[in-house]
Each structure stands twice: as C-alpha cells, then as structure tokens.
Design a protein around this motif. Structure first.
Motif, PDB file in Angstrom:
ATOM      1  N   SER A 201       0.912  -1.002   0.078  1.00 26.72           N
ATOM      2  CA  SER A 201       0.181  -0.100   0.038  1.00 26.72           C
ATOM      3  C   SER A 201       0.933   1.169   0.072  1.00 26.72           C
ATOM      4  O   SER A 201       1.917   1.232   0.449  1.00 26.72           O
ATOM      5  CB  SER A 201      -0.974   0.064   1.172  1.00 26.72           C
ATOM      6  OG  SER A 201      -0.007   0.095   2.495  1.00 26.72           O
ATOM      7  N   VAL A 202       0.200   2.321  -0.318  1.00 26.25           N
ATOM      8  CA  VAL A 202       1.117   3.508  -0.616  1.00 26.25           C
ATOM      9  C   VAL A 202       0.338   4.616   0.495  1.00 26.25           C
ATOM     10  O   VAL A 202      -0.933   4.921   0.012  1.00 26.25           O
ATOM     11  CB  VAL A 202       0.717   4.237  -2.057  1.00 26.25           C
ATOM     12  CG1 VAL A 202       1.467   5.599  -2.205  1.00 26.25           C
ATOM     13  CG2 VAL A 202       1.912   3.203  -2.881  1.00 26.25           C
ATOM     14  N   THR A 203       1.046   5.195   0.991  1.00 28.95           N
ATOM     15  CA  THR A 203       0.631   6.382   2.006  1.00 28.95           C
ATOM     16  C   THR A 203       1.499   7.583   1.558  1.00 28.95           C
ATOM     17  O   THR A 203       2.648   7.592   1.284  1.00 28.95           O
ATOM     18  CB  THR A 203       0.815   6.064   3.580  1.00 28.95           C
ATOM     19  OG1 THR A 203       0.167   4.836   3.998  1.00 28.95           O
ATOM     20  CG2 THR A 203       0.707   7.184   4.372  1.00 28.95           C
ATOM     21  N   LYS A 204       0.827   8.702   1.267  1.00 29.19           N
ATOM     22  CA  LYS A 204       1.349   9.847   0.481  1.00 29.19           C
ATOM     23  C   LYS A 204       1.348  10.964   1.662  1.00 29.19           C
ATOM     24  O   LYS A 204       0.148  11.402   1.928  1.00 29.19           O
ATOM     25  CB  LYS A 204       0.503  10.073  -0.783  1.00 29.19           C
ATOM     26  CG  LYS A 204       1.017  10.969  -1.725  1.00 29.19           C
ATOM     27  CD  LYS A 204       0.204  11.497  -2.833  1.00 29.19           C
ATOM     28  CE  LYS A 204      -0.004  10.116  -3.791  1.00 29.19           C
ATOM     29  NZ  LYS A 204      -0.709  11.042  -5.136  1.00 29.19           N
ATOM     30  N   LEU A 205       2.382  11.368   1.705  1.00 22.12           N
ATOM     31  CA  LEU A 205       2.514  12.569   2.422  1.00 22.12           C
ATOM     32  C   LEU A 205       3.045  13.862   1.521  1.00 22.12           C
ATOM     33  O   LEU A 205       3.833  13.715   0.798  1.00 22.12           O
ATOM     34  CB  LEU A 205       3.514  12.506   3.411  1.00 22.12           C
ATOM     35  CG  LEU A 205       3.172  11.323   4.378  1.00 22.12           C
ATOM     36  CD1 LEU A 205       4.380  11.181   5.411  1.00 22.12           C
ATOM     37  CD2 LEU A 205       2.073  11.619   5.101  1.00 22.12           C
TER      38      LEU A 205
END
Length: 233
Positions: A201-205
């Motif tokens: 999964s990708v968590t974007k900041l």
C-alpha cells in the motif's frame, strides 16, 4: 520555483513471516512469490510517476521491494536509490520472530486489557505500546519510545527536507507497517493506531516548509492499476 515535495511511502511486499503470522521487526524474511507479484504490479502502477529519488530501510524485505519497483519503472535505472536504517520497523526484542499471538497476547495483559481486541478498542498510545514491549522483552533489545520517535521522525523529515532543498518533487520510500502508522501519528496525534496497512500500500505525504500533510493512507489502487497493465501485456 520548487515543485511540491511528495513522499510515496510504501509498505514492503508480503514476506514469509507475514504469511505464517510471525512478528517481523528487525528480524527479516524475503518476499514470497505472491509478495513479489504484488510488488511487480505496484511497480507497473507507479512506473509513470516522476520519482526524483528512492529510499528504503536497510531491511532485506524493504530493499527487495524497492528493487522490484525500480525494475518496473520507466526510468528506474536513473533514479538515485539509498537505504536509511532510521526508517526500519520497530524492534520487538525477544519477541521478534515469534508468532504474532505471542506479542499480541502478552502486550494487552501488561497493559491490563483482556485481549488484543479490548486493547485496540481502548485506543492505546504508541508510547504505551513501546513501554509494554520493553516490559515483555527478556533480551533488553527493544527500543524505548523516545528513541523510536527520534529516529523515525528524523529519517523521514531529513529525506523530505533534502528533496525540498533540491527543488522538490516525488520521492519513493519503502518502509514498514508499524513505522508508517507511527509516523502518521507524529504528524497528527488524533489518528487512531493503524497497524494493519496492506503490503504494497501507498501512504502519500506532502511536505512544505517543515510541515507534513497526510494526503492518502493505505492506498492500493496502484497495485490494481499495475495488475490491469500486466493483464493486457
């Protein structure tokens, strides 16, 4: 004028220990065939993102994940890639490598909860979790809360600051489930503990002028996108 600095923080692919339910902090196992396939799809889904740099923790599973993604990227051979030990997973001391039921069996009892579900319903803090792990660790290897906080925060912030200083843009980072969840809590302490981020999964900041903003969390649509690309080739 600088581009926005955006961190694409990826949880590593599914490993042998993930599959058989063993705790994997500083211990390490390679990705399974299923894990490799999922990350291949992720790489295809991310292949057109203009990454200026790539990073991973120095754990083997994170480095393996990063290599697969970069192999599938249209410009992967030209993206600078480095490892950073500060963005490792938490160390679980003597509980590292044991079955998940051992960790999530003993920690709730130390914190005076009936079981894991009871503990999570009561929204324990990351400091309480870290303190309980230290209490349970018979080898005295687990890290105190302040040390985990300082290394995780400095690791991600230094990566973001470096990219912003050099014109901004997108950065790919492969890290670990609890570490990513913990980072988000340092950005916004109102968030509940999220220790079930999906592999790949990708968590974007977004990072601007020393401040992080959370854009997306636990995003798996890049895997789906890559799967569709793979199916048509």
């Amino acid at each position: 004028m600088n581009e926005p600095t955006t961190l694409y923080i990826i949880r590593h692919g599914k490993t042998m220990f993930n599959t058989i339910g063993r705790t994997q902090g500083w211990s390490d196992t390679p990705l399974t065939r299923e894990g490799e396939k999922t990350i291949l799809y992720l790489g295809l889904g991310l292949r057109e993102i203009d990454f200026k740099e790539a990073y991973s923790s120095d754990s083997g599973r994170a480095m393996q994940t990063a290599r697969i993604i970069l192999q599938e990227h249209q410009n992967g051979a030209n993206i600078p890639y480095n490892t950073d030990s500060r963005i490792r997973e938490w160390c679980f001391g003597s509980l590292d490598g044991g079955y998940d039921g051992e960790l999530w069996g003993v920690v709730p009892r130390i914190l005076a909860y009936k079981n894991y579900e009871d503990m999570m319903t009561n929204s324990i803090s990351y400091k309480e979790l870290a303190d309980a792990i230290i209490t349970a660790d018979t080898a005295n290897w687990a890290e105190p809360y302040d040390k985990i906080r300082d290394r995780v925060w400095s690791g991600f912030k230094d990566i973001a600051y470096h990219r912003e200083k050099h014109g901004g843009g997108n950065v790919m980072i492969v890290s670990h489930g609890l570490t990513i969840s913990f980072l988000m809590s340092l950005i916004d302490n109102r968030l509940p503990m999220q220790i079930a981020l999906e592999n790949g999964s990708v968590t974007k900041l977004i990072y601007e002028n020393g401040k992080f903003t959370i854009d997306t969390v636990n995003d798996t649509h890049y895997i789906d996108k890559g799967n569709a690309i793979f199916s048509t080739t």
